[in-house]
Design a protein around this motif. Structure first.
Motif, PDB file in Angstrom:
ATOM      1  N   PRO A   1       0.820  -1.212   0.000  1.00  0.00           N
ATOM      2  CA  PRO A   1       0.000   0.000   0.000  1.00  0.00           C
ATOM      3  C   PRO A   1       0.859   1.268   0.000  1.00  0.00           C
ATOM      4  O   PRO A   1       1.987   1.271   0.481  1.00  0.00           O
ATOM      5  CB  PRO A   1      -0.814  -0.112   1.280  1.00  0.00           C
ATOM      6  N   ILE A   2       0.282   2.324  -0.565  1.00  0.00           N
ATOM      7  CA  ILE A   2       0.946   3.623  -0.561  1.00  0.00           C
ATOM      8  C   ILE A   2       0.172   4.545   0.374  1.00  0.00           C
ATOM      9  O   ILE A   2      -0.983   4.265   0.694  1.00  0.00           O
ATOM     10  CB  ILE A   2       1.043   4.218  -1.995  1.00  0.00           C
ATOM     11  N   PRO A   3       0.783   5.620   0.842  1.00  0.00           N
ATOM     12  CA  PRO A   3       0.079   6.536   1.752  1.00  0.00           C
ATOM     13  C   PRO A   3      -1.204   7.080   1.113  1.00  0.00           C
ATOM     14  O   PRO A   3      -1.276   7.308  -0.100  1.00  0.00           O
ATOM     15  CB  PRO A   3       1.092   7.654   1.985  1.00  0.00           C
TER      16      PRO A   3
ATOM     17  N   ALA B   1     -12.956   5.983  -5.637  1.00  0.00           N
ATOM     18  CA  ALA B   1     -13.008   5.315  -4.330  1.00  0.00           C
ATOM     19  C   ALA B   1     -12.398   3.917  -4.388  1.00  0.00           C
ATOM     20  O   ALA B   1     -11.644   3.516  -3.497  1.00  0.00           O
ATOM     21  CB  ALA B   1     -14.452   5.246  -3.837  1.00  0.00           C
ATOM     22  N   THR B   2     -12.706   3.184  -5.438  1.00  0.00           N
ATOM     23  CA  THR B   2     -12.160   1.829  -5.603  1.00  0.00           C
ATOM     24  C   THR B   2     -10.644   1.874  -5.756  1.00  0.00           C
ATOM     25  O   THR B   2      -9.920   1.071  -5.157  1.00  0.00           O
ATOM     26  CB  THR B   2     -12.797   1.143  -6.825  1.00  0.00           C
ATOM     27  N   CYS B   3     -10.162   2.806  -6.549  1.00  0.00           N
ATOM     28  CA  CYS B   3      -8.718   2.940  -6.780  1.00  0.00           C
ATOM     29  C   CYS B   3      -7.986   3.298  -5.481  1.00  0.00           C
ATOM     30  O   CYS B   3      -6.960   2.695  -5.157  1.00  0.00           O
ATOM     31  CB  CYS B   3      -8.478   4.013  -7.847  1.00  0.00           C
ATOM     32  N   VAL B   4      -8.498   4.272  -4.746  1.00  0.00           N
ATOM     33  CA  VAL B   4      -7.847   4.691  -3.492  1.00  0.00           C
ATOM     34  C   VAL B   4      -7.805   3.531  -2.509  1.00  0.00           C
ATOM     35  O   VAL B   4      -6.769   3.269  -1.893  1.00  0.00           O
ATOM     36  CB  VAL B   4      -8.560   5.916  -2.881  1.00  0.00           C
ATOM     37  N   LYS B   5      -8.915   2.819  -2.383  1.00  0.00           N
ATOM     38  CA  LYS B   5      -8.972   1.677  -1.460  1.00  0.00           C
ATOM     39  C   LYS B   5      -7.967   0.597  -1.874  1.00  0.00           C
ATOM     40  O   LYS B   5      -7.266   0.026  -1.041  1.00  0.00           O
ATOM     41  CB  LYS B   5     -10.395   1.112  -1.437  1.00  0.00           C
ATOM     42  N   ARG B   6      -7.894   0.326  -3.180  1.00  0.00           N
ATOM     43  CA  ARG B   6      -6.975  -0.707  -3.684  1.00  0.00           C
ATOM     44  C   ARG B   6      -5.514  -0.315  -3.456  1.00  0.00           C
ATOM     45  O   ARG B   6      -4.692  -1.126  -3.079  1.00  0.00           O
ATOM     46  CB  ARG B   6      -7.237  -0.931  -5.172  1.00  0.00           C
ATOM     47  N   ARG B   7      -5.195   0.943  -3.656  1.00  0.00           N
ATOM     48  CA  ARG B   7      -3.792   1.373  -3.557  1.00  0.00           C
ATOM     49  C   ARG B   7      -3.328   1.646  -2.128  1.00  0.00           C
ATOM     50  O   ARG B   7      -2.174   1.442  -1.813  1.00  0.00           O
ATOM     51  CB  ARG B   7      -3.561   2.604  -4.421  1.00  0.00           C
TER      52      ARG B   7
ATOM     53  N   GLY C   1      -5.391   0.883   0.870  1.00  0.00           N
ATOM     54  CA  GLY C   1      -6.001   0.042   1.891  1.00  0.00           C
ATOM     55  C   GLY C   1      -7.035   0.791   2.715  1.00  0.00           C
ATOM     56  O   GLY C   1      -7.653   0.230   3.606  1.00  0.00           O
ATOM     57  N   TYR C   2      -7.244   2.076   2.416  1.00  0.00           N
ATOM     58  CA  TYR C   2      -8.190   2.916   3.146  1.00  0.00           C
ATOM     59  C   TYR C   2      -9.154   3.574   2.166  1.00  0.00           C
ATOM     60  O   TYR C   2      -8.802   3.825   1.019  1.00  0.00           O
ATOM     61  CB  TYR C   2      -7.462   4.027   3.908  1.00  0.00           C
ATOM     62  N   PRO C   3     -10.357   3.914   2.650  1.00  0.00           N
ATOM     63  CA  PRO C   3     -11.264   4.673   1.787  1.00  0.00           C
ATOM     64  C   PRO C   3     -10.739   6.110   1.639  1.00  0.00           C
ATOM     65  O   PRO C   3      -9.938   6.573   2.459  1.00  0.00           O
ATOM     66  CB  PRO C   3     -12.592   4.649   2.546  1.00  0.00           C
ATOM     67  N   PRO C   4     -11.171   6.831   0.614  1.00  0.00           N
ATOM     68  CA  PRO C   4     -10.720   8.221   0.436  1.00  0.00           C
ATOM     69  C   PRO C   4     -11.088   9.075   1.644  1.00  0.00           C
ATOM     70  O   PRO C   4     -12.067   8.804   2.340  1.00  0.00           O
ATOM     71  CB  PRO C   4     -11.473   8.699  -0.804  1.00  0.00           C
ATOM     72  N   SER C   5     -10.316  10.119   1.878  1.00  0.00           N
ATOM     73  CA  SER C   5     -10.580  11.012   3.013  1.00  0.00           C
ATOM     74  C   SER C   5     -11.867  11.805   2.810  1.00  0.00           C
ATOM     75  O   SER C   5     -12.475  12.264   3.768  1.00  0.00           O
ATOM     76  CB  SER C   5      -9.410  11.979   3.223  1.00  0.00           C
ATOM     77  N   ARG C   6     -12.287  11.970   1.554  1.00  0.00           N
ATOM     78  CA  ARG C   6     -13.560  12.624   1.223  1.00  0.00           C
ATOM     79  C   ARG C   6     -14.011  12.116  -0.143  1.00  0.00           C
ATOM     80  O   ARG C   6     -13.194  11.703  -0.949  1.00  0.00           O
ATOM     81  CB  ARG C   6     -13.420  14.136   1.227  1.00  0.00           C
ATOM     82  N   PRO C   7     -15.311  12.163  -0.405  1.00  0.00           N
ATOM     83  CA  PRO C   7     -15.795  11.716  -1.717  1.00  0.00           C
ATOM     84  C   PRO C   7     -15.206  12.575  -2.838  1.00  0.00           C
ATOM     85  O   PRO C   7     -14.872  13.747  -2.638  1.00  0.00           O
ATOM     86  CB  PRO C   7     -17.315  11.916  -1.630  1.00  0.00           C
ATOM     87  N   LEU C   8     -15.101  11.995  -4.007  1.00  0.00           N
ATOM     88  CA  LEU C   8     -14.505  12.689  -5.147  1.00  0.00           C
ATOM     89  C   LEU C   8     -15.164  14.032  -5.413  1.00  0.00           C
ATOM     90  O   LEU C   8     -14.485  15.036  -5.614  1.00  0.00           O
ATOM     91  CB  LEU C   8     -14.603  11.819  -6.402  1.00  0.00           C
TER      92      LEU C   8
END
Length: 119
Positions: A31-33, A90-96, A98-105
């Motif tokens: 995972p990346i930050p 959201a899917t990309c952020v979670k995949r990269r 391991g966490y959901p985005p800090s806010r919706p797109l």
């Protein structure tokens, strides 16, 4: 007594290298930050919103002046499938990360004016 041939030595060397490089390669897949994932995934969301293209026209100079042109278009499978850019993001952020985005797109401060970086 069995003498080791060149092929045997190469195979052993390849096995040793894979043991040494393997953990490094796996660490690169980790995972990346979250902030970095959000920046990287903005491009995927943008490509899900619309195709991207460019057109170039020019005339060369010098002894052999010639006109030239170019056309390029990039279309993502997410755009073709009609996926919501927010879902792609959201899917990309979670995949990269391991966490959901800090806010919706659509609440992200840079979304409306976002344009991808030129190559």
């Amino acid at each position: 007594m069995h003498r080791q041939g060149r092929g045997d030595r190469l195979m052993r060397g390849a096995a040793i290298m894979s043991l040494l490089i393997g953990p490094v390669a796996l660490a690169a897949c980790g995972p990346i930050p979250l902030p970095q994932a959000e920046r990287v995934c903005m491009e995927d969301a943008y490509m899900a919103r619309a195709p991207r293209g460019s057109v170039g026209v020019g005339i060369g100079s010098g002894g052999h002046s010639r006109a030239y042109g170019s056309f390029e278009i990039s279309v993502s499978s997410d755009y073709i499938m009609g996926r919501d850019p927010a879902e792609v993001y959201a899917t990309c952020v979670k995949r990269r990360s391991g966490y959901p985005p800090s806010r919706p797109l659509y609440e992200h401060p840079g979304w409306e004016g976002y344009r991808p970086a030129r190559k």
